[in-house]
Every structure is written in structure tokens, then in C-alpha cells.
Design an enzyme around this catalytic site. Structure first.
Site, PDB file in Angstrom:
ATOM      1  N   CYS A  57       3.215   5.718 -14.493  1.00 14.31           N
ATOM      2  CA  CYS A  57       2.681   5.583 -13.140  1.00 14.31           C
ATOM      3  C   CYS A  57       1.880   4.299 -13.119  1.00 14.31           C
ATOM      4  O   CYS A  57       1.062   4.055 -14.011  1.00 14.31           O
ATOM      5  CB  CYS A  57       1.795   6.785 -12.786  1.00 14.31           C
ATOM      6  SG  CYS A  57       0.888   6.596 -11.223  1.00 14.31           S
ATOM      7  N   CYS A  70       6.100   1.898  -7.480  1.00 19.33           N
ATOM      8  CA  CYS A  70       5.579   3.261  -7.577  1.00 19.33           C
ATOM      9  C   CYS A  70       6.661   4.099  -8.236  1.00 19.33           C
ATOM     10  O   CYS A  70       7.781   4.206  -7.700  1.00 19.33           O
ATOM     11  CB  CYS A  70       5.260   3.781  -6.178  1.00 19.33           C
ATOM     12  SG  CYS A  70       4.813   5.530  -6.089  1.00 19.33           S
TER      13      CYS A  70
END
Length: 253
Positions: A180, A70
Site C-alpha cells: 500500500c 493506489c
């Protein structure tokens, strides 16, 4: 021992998918903190607390390594995690370096969540590359919840991307960086909406390359072994496997 992958939700499955293909002999754990997604709109303090709670749970599993799959969690908490645990911890880094190095005189568009774009870590990476004059930023925060809801090909997704990507003078750009892991599900939709000459880059392969230098590869088992957890609770494999199947189908295009 297991290699664990942690993400705010389902985005990190895109990194796990890469690892499964290249490290077929490993045993994996996947922890998606979907009950608290998205991270990109939370404060640094909230994210740090959530990340440490998840990692405390994972550390009990006798890990070979942990991948913080992440970008937002990496930018906020990976340094503190490395100061706390003694197993290898691999974080995400947007693929800005390869984008900049091959950009010639054109610009690079970095897409990420709201918080990642505000973090000093991203600015420092760009400045270390002396690329401040050729990198632009764009939030695609809305894609996170669309991915969490498995609305990967939904009309709402196309409408959102058309709105966010409209008006960008693509002739000035050489590459778009997906900063992302959730965004990677939408690679094909993005490809259809941007100029053909613009490359789409992400940090997944580089992350798995880094992981492979930190662990000793295992021999291939009869079938892959993955344990799934959602916010600390055992999860139904079907919830996550549908995303892995989608990635496999996307790869075959």
C-alpha cells in the site's frame, strides 16, 4: 500535457515523489480522494464508483498518462479503466516477484489493506509465481488514516506498529512487502521494529519504470509544476508538499 497520479488520499505522493526525481521535465497532476479515504474498508462497488468519478475528472485534463497510485484501486478497477480510456493507465503491483525470487528458503510477508488482501488479483499474482507456500499476509489498514492525519512519527503510530508486528518469528522471513503506498511513509518505523536481515520492498520504483516506458520524457523546466486536487476540488499545495518534504528528508537518512 500532464501525467496524473490518483490515490485514495496521500499514499500516491510516495509514487509521485519517485517520478519527480526521475522525470523532472514532466508536468504533474495529483488527485487525492481524501474525502473518501480509506478505500481498503469499502466495497468493490463503492471503490469502482469513486475511481471512475475521479478519472472522469482527470480525463478532461488531456492526460499523457494516468498512474493509479493506489494498490486497492488498482486491484479493483484498473482493468475496467483501461477498457474505458485510450491513454496509458499504469497501476500498482506489490513487489512480491523480486521478494520471492531472492528469498531462498525463507518466507515473504506481504502487508496491505484489508480489501487488497481479499482481492483475487493478489492471489493470482502469488499463484503465478508459484509462491503460495512461502507468502504470508498481514493487514496494516490502520496506517492509512495515520498517514492521512500526518501522524507519521506519532506515539500512536509506533504503538500500532508494535502491536501489529509483535510475535512474528522474523528468523523465518527474508522480506516484507509494503503493498500500500500509504505504508511507505512508515518505512523507517517498520525498519526499527523488524529484524535487520529482513528486506523492505515496495512497488514504487517498478511503477515509475513502467511509466517511463509509456511516455516520451520532456526537457527539464525551470521549476517543477504540480497541480493538486482533493476529491475534485483545487487543493492547497502546502497540504501535499509537507508529505513530499517528509519523503525527501526520509530519503536522506
Amino acid at each position: 500535457m500532464h501525467i496524473a497520479f490518483f490515490d485514495s488520499g496521500v499514499g500516491g505522493l510516495t509514487v509521485l515523489h519517485e517520478a519527480i526525481q526521475r522525470m523532472p521535465g514532466e508536468r504533474f497532476i495529483y488527485f487525492g480522494d481524501s474525502h473518501h479515504a480509506p478505500y481498503g474498508t469499502k466495497t468493490r462497488e463503492e471503490i469502482t464508483e469513486l475511481v471512475f468519478r475521479a478519472c472522469a475528472f482527470l480525463a478532461e485534463k488531456k492526460l499523457k498518462a494516468l498512474v493509479v497510485a493506489c494498490n486497492t484501486a488498482t486491484s479493483v478497477a484498473v482493468k475496467a479503466l483501461r477498457d474505458t480510456y485510450d491513454f496509458p493507465i499504469i497501476g500498482m503491483e506489490p513487489a512480491i516477484k523480486p521478494a520471492v525470487e531472492s528469498s531462498d528458503d525463507k518466507r515473504v510477508l506481504v502487508c496491505a489493506t484489508d480489501l487488497t488482501l481479499k482481492e483475487e488479483k493478489l492471489d493470482r499474482l502469488v499463484q503465478d509465481l508459484n509462491a503460495g507456500d512461502k507468502v504470508d499476509y498481514l493487514s496494516l489498514q490502520g496506517l492509512v488514516l495515520l498517514a492521512e492525519r500526518f501522524q507519521l512519527d506519532a506515539p500512536e503510530t509506533e504503538a500500532y506498529l508494535r502491536h501489529q508486528l509483535s510475535g512474528i518469528p522474523w528468523s523465518r522471513y527474508h522480506a516484507i512487502v509494503l503493498g500500500c503506498t500509504h505504508f511507505i511513509y512508515f518505512r523507517e518505523q517498520i525498519r526499527r521494529l523488524i529484524a535487520p536481515h529482513v528486506r523492505i520492498l515496495d512497488g514504487n520504483r517498478g511503477t515509475v519504470n513502467n511509466l517511463m516506458t509509456r511516455v516520451h520524457p520532456e526537457s527539464s523546466p525551470e521549476k517543477k509544476e504540480i497541480q493538486y486536487f482533493i476529491s475534485g476540488q483545487q487543493a492547497d499545495a502546502g497540504h501535499f508538499d509537507k508529505y513530499l518534504d517528509y519523503l525527501t528528508a526520509m530519503q536522506a537518512l
